[in-house]
Design an enzyme around this catalytic site. Sequence first.
Site, PDB file in Angstrom:
ATOM      1  N   GLU A 124      24.658  42.772  38.135  1.00  0.00           N
ATOM      2  CA  GLU A 124      24.963  42.833  36.710  1.00  0.00           C
ATOM      3  C   GLU A 124      26.060  41.842  36.358  1.00  0.00           C
ATOM      4  OE1 GLU A 124      24.002  47.354  35.291  1.00  0.00           O
ATOM      5  OE2 GLU A 124      25.844  47.091  36.447  1.00  0.00           O
ATOM      6  N   CYS A 144      29.074  46.181  47.005  1.00  0.00           N
ATOM      7  CA  CYS A 144      30.410  45.810  47.478  1.00  0.00           C
ATOM      8  C   CYS A 144      30.720  46.603  48.732  1.00  0.00           C
ATOM      9  CB  CYS A 144      31.465  46.089  46.407  1.00  0.00           C
ATOM     10  SG  CYS A 144      33.144  45.600  46.883  1.00  0.00           S
ATOM     11  N   CYS A 151      35.567  53.306  42.224  1.00  0.00           N
ATOM     12  CA  CYS A 151      34.762  52.212  41.687  1.00  0.00           C
ATOM     13  C   CYS A 151      33.290  52.461  41.982  1.00  0.00           C
ATOM     14  CB  CYS A 151      35.215  50.888  42.302  1.00  0.00           C
ATOM     15  SG  CYS A 151      34.207  49.466  41.830  1.00  0.00           S
ATOM     16  N   GLU A 200      33.313  41.772  46.308  1.00  0.00           N
ATOM     17  CA  GLU A 200      34.597  41.147  46.645  1.00  0.00           C
ATOM     18  C   GLU A 200      34.309  39.675  46.904  1.00  0.00           C
ATOM     19  OE1 GLU A 200      37.990  39.625  47.669  1.00  0.00           O
ATOM     20  OE2 GLU A 200      38.009  41.716  46.996  1.00  0.00           O
ATOM     21  N   SER A 256      43.885  43.160  42.861  1.00  0.00           N
ATOM     22  CA  SER A 256      43.623  44.559  42.511  1.00  0.00           C
ATOM     23  C   SER A 256      44.479  45.440  43.406  1.00  0.00           C
ATOM     24  CB  SER A 256      42.128  44.875  42.686  1.00  0.00           C
ATOM     25  OG  SER A 256      41.351  44.125  41.789  1.00  0.00           O
ATOM     26  N   LEU A 257      45.612  45.874  42.896  1.00  0.00           N
ATOM     27  CA  LEU A 257      46.593  46.582  43.724  1.00  0.00           C
ATOM     28  C   LEU A 257      46.406  48.098  43.646  1.00  0.00           C
ATOM     29  CD1 LEU A 257      48.991  45.744  45.570  1.00  0.00           C
ATOM     30  CD2 LEU A 257      50.481  46.382  43.666  1.00  0.00           C
ATOM     31  N   HIS A 258      46.561  48.661  42.454  1.00  0.00           N
ATOM     32  CA  HIS A 258      46.279  50.066  42.151  1.00  0.00           C
ATOM     33  C   HIS A 258      47.270  51.073  42.741  1.00  0.00           C
ATOM     34  CE1 HIS A 258      42.730  48.383  40.447  1.00  0.00           C
ATOM     35  NE2 HIS A 258      42.185  48.093  41.610  1.00  0.00           N
ATOM     36  N   ASN A 335      38.074  53.655  33.880  1.00  0.00           N
ATOM     37  CA  ASN A 335      36.786  53.828  33.223  1.00  0.00           C
ATOM     38  C   ASN A 335      35.962  54.864  33.978  1.00  0.00           C
ATOM     39  OD1 ASN A 335      36.950  51.730  31.104  1.00  0.00           O
ATOM     40  ND2 ASN A 335      37.167  50.363  32.865  1.00  0.00           N
ATOM     41  N   CYS A 378      35.343  47.561  33.680  1.00  0.00           N
ATOM     42  CA  CYS A 378      35.859  47.379  35.038  1.00  0.00           C
ATOM     43  C   CYS A 378      35.591  48.618  35.888  1.00  0.00           C
ATOM     44  CB  CYS A 378      37.357  47.109  34.965  1.00  0.00           C
ATOM     45  SG  CYS A 378      38.131  46.776  36.546  1.00  0.00           S
TER      46      CYS A 378
END
Length: 391
Positions: A124, A144, A151, A200, A256-258, A335, A378
């Site tokens: 996508e 991924c 995710c 990734e 992308s730490l989070h 999200n 995202c």
Amino acid sequence: MTTPLDTPTREPLPLAPAGPGKLVMSAPRRGKPPRHFVDLEPAERGPAMVELGEKAFRGKQLATQWFERLEDDPARMTDLPAASRTRIAEALLPTLLTPIRTLTADGGTTIKSLYRLHDGALVESVLMRYKNRDTICISSQAGCGMNCPFCATGQAGLTRNLSTAEIVEQVTAASRALARDEVPGGPGRVSNVVFMGMGEALANYKSAVAAVRRLVSPAPDGLGISARGVTMSTVGLVPAIDKFAQEGIAATLALSLHAPDDELRDELVPINQRWKVGEALDAARRYFEATGRRVSIEYALIKDINDQAWRADRLGKLLNARGRGWVHVNPIPLNPTPGSKWTASDPAVERAFVAALENRGIPTTVRDTRGSDIDGACGQLAAIGPEQPRA
């Protein structure tokens, strides 16, 4: 109840199961996509034409049609000999992406496209029109292998890497739609590309970096998009970040730490078990030093998991310890994804998180989330086919 910045507490982590995928660095072996003109380096295009019995300069003519004029119909490539167009198209312009579903949001200015690849794999991309730019979020892998539990793409597992041409064609397809005035807002052209779709990108290093070169090379060698308009997102593959810093491209790096602490990030971003927070931030700083491009820190705010003000304060300390003016933080309201029990942070908690970063002098902007109602935001891309039910 708020927690003082200087008294962090240890919360239980209601993390989702690992799902179908484990941490996978190497893509499964599958049949390669057919060779496409876009896969060829500029210096290889002339010889490819000679192999077909054409003059070498036809390579530049085809590049002009494909990258500059965005033409995909050989019949309209009138500077190529009519007798040769079919043969050239069959050899160098195979169909790579077959559109099977398009969903729109935001008055038609956010468009999620689902494509089927030659082997049935699904990917996508999401096109987003803004007042001053046209941005596309593209995929670099089908699925991924990073297995981040919040995710949808990571929970789907990794099917395979995309080829250079499969990556670039997502951008050219969107540019054609804009140029042909098929998107509300008048004719346009993609100005920004973010590698934040499925996959990734730095785990598919060769194809992804070659794709970036096609994007930023001036026409007719490429699409002529400014390197400043290209963002390479990564969960923190440290050796690949360092390698990308030396490519001479100067795209924007998004880490992308989070989570700012290894204990939590080990759970949220499994690659942290290989390269810790400090190592990822050090690599991001080296990227800034090598390219002069400010790094973005992406941080999905998950209610009661990683959204505490003390964690924002800790993140600010870690960033400032590596200097000033090199980084910007993008908190992202989580999200929703199918089957997930996690939700976005409450607005007041989000504001406190941002304030804690700003109190440390860290430039911070909450990400404008678009397309969540069509699972196009995202962390939501899962490439569910028309025949598959949604959770």
